[in-house]
Design an enzyme around this catalytic site. Structure first.
Site, PDB file in Angstrom:
ATOM      1  N   GLU A  16      -8.688  -6.860  -7.955  1.00 36.99           N
ATOM      2  CA  GLU A  16      -9.006  -7.128  -9.362  1.00 36.99           C
ATOM      3  C   GLU A  16     -10.364  -6.561  -9.789  1.00 36.99           C
ATOM      4  OE1 GLU A  16      -8.915  -8.293 -13.175  1.00 36.99           O
ATOM      5  OE2 GLU A  16      -7.220  -8.787 -11.895  1.00 36.99           O
ATOM      6  N   GLY A  26     -16.122  -4.839 -33.134  1.00 33.52           N
ATOM      7  CA  GLY A  26     -15.046  -4.422 -34.023  1.00 33.52           C
ATOM      8  C   GLY A  26     -15.540  -4.197 -35.433  1.00 33.52           C
ATOM      9  N   GLY A  27     -14.607  -4.092 -36.348  1.00 31.56           N
ATOM     10  CA  GLY A  27     -14.953  -3.845 -37.741  1.00 31.56           C
ATOM     11  C   GLY A  27     -15.639  -5.024 -38.405  1.00 31.56           C
ATOM     12  N   ASP A  86      -4.953  -7.561 -12.328  1.00 32.10           N
ATOM     13  CA  ASP A  86      -3.740  -8.079 -11.676  1.00 32.10           C
ATOM     14  C   ASP A  86      -2.686  -8.529 -12.693  1.00 32.10           C
ATOM     15  OD1 ASP A  86      -4.068  -7.799  -8.875  1.00 32.10           O
ATOM     16  OD2 ASP A  86      -5.561  -9.381  -8.874  1.00 32.10           O
ATOM     17  N   GLY A 128       0.838  -1.191   0.000  1.00 30.34           N
ATOM     18  CA  GLY A 128       0.000   0.000   0.000  1.00 30.34           C
ATOM     19  C   GLY A 128       0.873   1.241   0.000  1.00 30.34           C
TER      20      GLY A 128
END
Length: 424
Positions: A140, A248-249, A169, A98
Site C-alpha cells: 500500500e 479545487g475550484g 489496495d 507475484g
C-alpha cells in the site's frame, strides 16, 4: 436465473491480503459465488494483526464475507486436479500473486485459456505484468509513493505522508471489479470468449490522483501558479503538498472547534456563489464587499486571513453545532469524524455502512457495509467470512461433481495437506 445482479457467476478467488479480497467480496455481495481457493495454511491475513490469538483476524473476516473456502495443495498432483476442475467450472479466476507464480505451476494464461476458453483471468499486480517496474514488490505505501499520492499529501514543510484511505489496495480492488464486470459483459456479447483483466496498484493510485496531474499541467513547468493553494506556487515544477487546502475550484480548509480535541474540526467550503451568505454568517454586511474578499481572486490571495476569521467565529461551537449552523444556511461544512464516531453515527447506521455480522463460529463482528447500492441485485445479508477450508467437501461435490470416493482419493494424494517446505 437468480435475483442477484451476479447470480450464476462463479469466481475462483486465489487472491490474498487486501486488494484482491476487497474486489471479490464486492462481487460476492452482488451475488457471485466466490470460492476462496486457499493453501492448507490459509490466507496470510487470517493470522495478521489478530485481536485474539485464537481467532481469525478482523483483517481477514472483514474482507472475506459471503465466500466459500476450499483448501488445496497445488504442489501435489491431486491439488492441481482440483484446481483444473474448478477452472472448467468457473467464469472468473482472480489472483494477486507475484509475477510468474502461477506460470511456475504450469498455468500460464495460454494454459488456463486452453482448459476453459470462456474463463476471465483477472489479476492484480503492483506495477503491471510488463515494464521496468514489473518485478518490483508493492505494498500500500509503496503504491501511494509511486503513484503520486504521497508527494502531494501532507504539509509542504513536512515529509510526504500516506493517506488513511487504502487507495493502493482497496482502490485497486475496485478497479479490478469494474474490469471483471466489463469482461463478463464483453464475453456475453462477443462469442463467449474470456480475456485477461489486469489492475496495477500504481496505475490505480494515479487514477485516484488524477486532479493532481491536472495541476501538474497547470504549473506549465514553473511558469504558472496554482492560485487556489494557500501558499505560493509560482516557480514550482511539481505539484506541492497542499496541507488542508481543498485544491479545487472552491476554497476549503479545516477549522478547529471547541473543545479543541484531536478531531474537533470541521471542513469548511467557501463557494464562489455563496460568499455573501458566508460573509453575513461570520461577520456583517460590510464583510460582503470587503475588498480583501469581494472576489474569488482576492479571497484566494487573502485566504489565510479568511481562515483565521472563520476559525475565530467557529471557536464558540462544537463541530456538530457548527455543522448544523452552516447547513441551515446552505454552507458546505462537515465534521471530522473519528473511526469511533463513525461506528455509532446515525446516518452511517441508516445507510447500513457499519454492519454487525452474526453467526461466525468465532463470534460476531462488525464490518464496513456494501458501498454500491443497487435497487435490485445485492445479497440480502452479509454473511460471516469462512473458516479455513470450511466448504472444501461441499464445493468438490457441488461444483466439481466429485464423489465421496474421489474426494478420499484426492485426500490420499495429498490434495489437502500443507505443502512441504523447500529444502535449503
Amino acid at each position: 436465473m437468480g435475483s442477484k445482479a451476479l447470480s450464476g457467476v462463479r469466481i475462483l478467488d486465489m487472491t490474498h491480503v487486501q486488494a484482491g479480497p476487497t474486489s471479490s467480496q464486492l462481487l460476492a455481495w452482488m451475488g457471485a459465488d466466490v470460492i476462496k481457493f486457499e493453501n492448507p495454511t490459509g490466507d496470510i491475513t487470517r493470522k495478521q494483526l489478530r485481536h485474539d490469538p485464537n481467532k481469525d483476524s478482523l483483517y481477514f473476516t472483514m474482507l472475506n464475507s459471503n465466500k466459500r473456502s476450499i483448501i488445496a495443495n497445488m504442489k501435489s498432483k491431486a491439488g492441481c486436479e482440483i484446481f483444473e476442475e474448478l477452472l472448467r467450472k468457473c467464469d472468473v479466476i482472480m489472483e494477486n500473486f507475484g509475477p510468474g507464480v502461477l506460470a511456475r505451476f504450469g498455468y500460464t494464461w495460454e494454459k488456463i485459456h486452453e482448459i476453459n476458453p470462456a474463463i476471465i483471468y483477472a489479476t492484480i499486480k503492483g506495477f503491471g505484468s510488463s515494464g521496468p517496474y514489473s518485478d518490483y514488490k508493492a505494498y500500500e505505501p509503496i503504491a501511494q509513493a509511486m503513484g503520486g499520492s504521497m508527494s502531494t499529501t501532507g504539509f509542504p514543510e513536512n515529509p510526504p505522508t500516506i493517506t488513511g484511505a487504502q487507495i493502493g489496495d482497496t482502490g485497486t480492488g475496485l478497479h479490478l471489479a469494474i474490469g471483471i464486470c466489463a469482461a463478463l459483459y464483453h464475453r456475453t456479447h462477443n462469442g463467449g470468449i474470456g480475456q485477461e483483466v489486469e489492475a496495477a496498484m500504481q496505475e490505480s493510485v494515479m487514477n485516484l490522483c488524477r486532479v493532481k496531474f491536472r495541476d501538474q499541467g497547470r504549473l506549465m513547468g514553473g511558469k504558472a501558479a496554482l492560485p487556489e493553494y494557500s501558499r505560493p506556487t509560482l516557480g514550482l515544477t511539481a505539484v506541492p503538498r497542499a496541507g488542508n487546502d481543498s485544491g479545487g475550484g472552491q476554497l476549503g480548509n479545516c477549522i478547529p472547534c471547541k473543545p479543541f480535541g484531536t478531531n474537533d474540526y470541521v471542513y469548511f467550503i467557501v463557494q464562489e456563489a455563496n460568499w455573501p451568505v458566508v460573509a453575513r454568517a461570520i461577520g456583517d454586511e460590510a464583510l460582503v464587499t470587503d475588498e480583501r474578499f469581494a472576489t474569488l481572486a482576492e479571497r484566494r490571495k487573502n485566504q489565510n486571513e479568511l481562515w483565521k476569521m472563520i476559525a475565530d467565529f467557529a471557536k464558540n461551537y462544537t463541530k456538530r453545532e457548527f455543522t448544523a449552523f452552516c447547513n441551515e444556511k446552505n454552507i458546505p461544512c462537515g465534521p471530522v469524524l473519528s473511526t469511533e464516531e463513525i461506528m455509532t453515527d446515525p446516518h452511517v447506521a441508516h445507510r447500513e455502512m457499519i454492519v454487525k455480522v452474526e453467526g461466525h463460529p468465532q463470534g460476531d463482528y462488525y464490518t464496513v457495509g456494501m458501498p454500491i447500492k443497487l435497487s435490485m441485485g445485492n445479497v440480502d445479508k452479509i454473511l460471516p467470512a469462512p473458516m479455513l477450508g470450511e466448504h472444501t467437501e461441499e464445493v468438490l461435490k457441488e461444483v466439481c461433481g466429485f464423489s465421496a470416493e474421489k474426494i478420499a482419493e484426492l485426500k490420499a494424494g495429498g490434495a489437502f495437506e500443507v505443502p512441504p517446505k523447500k529444502k535449503k
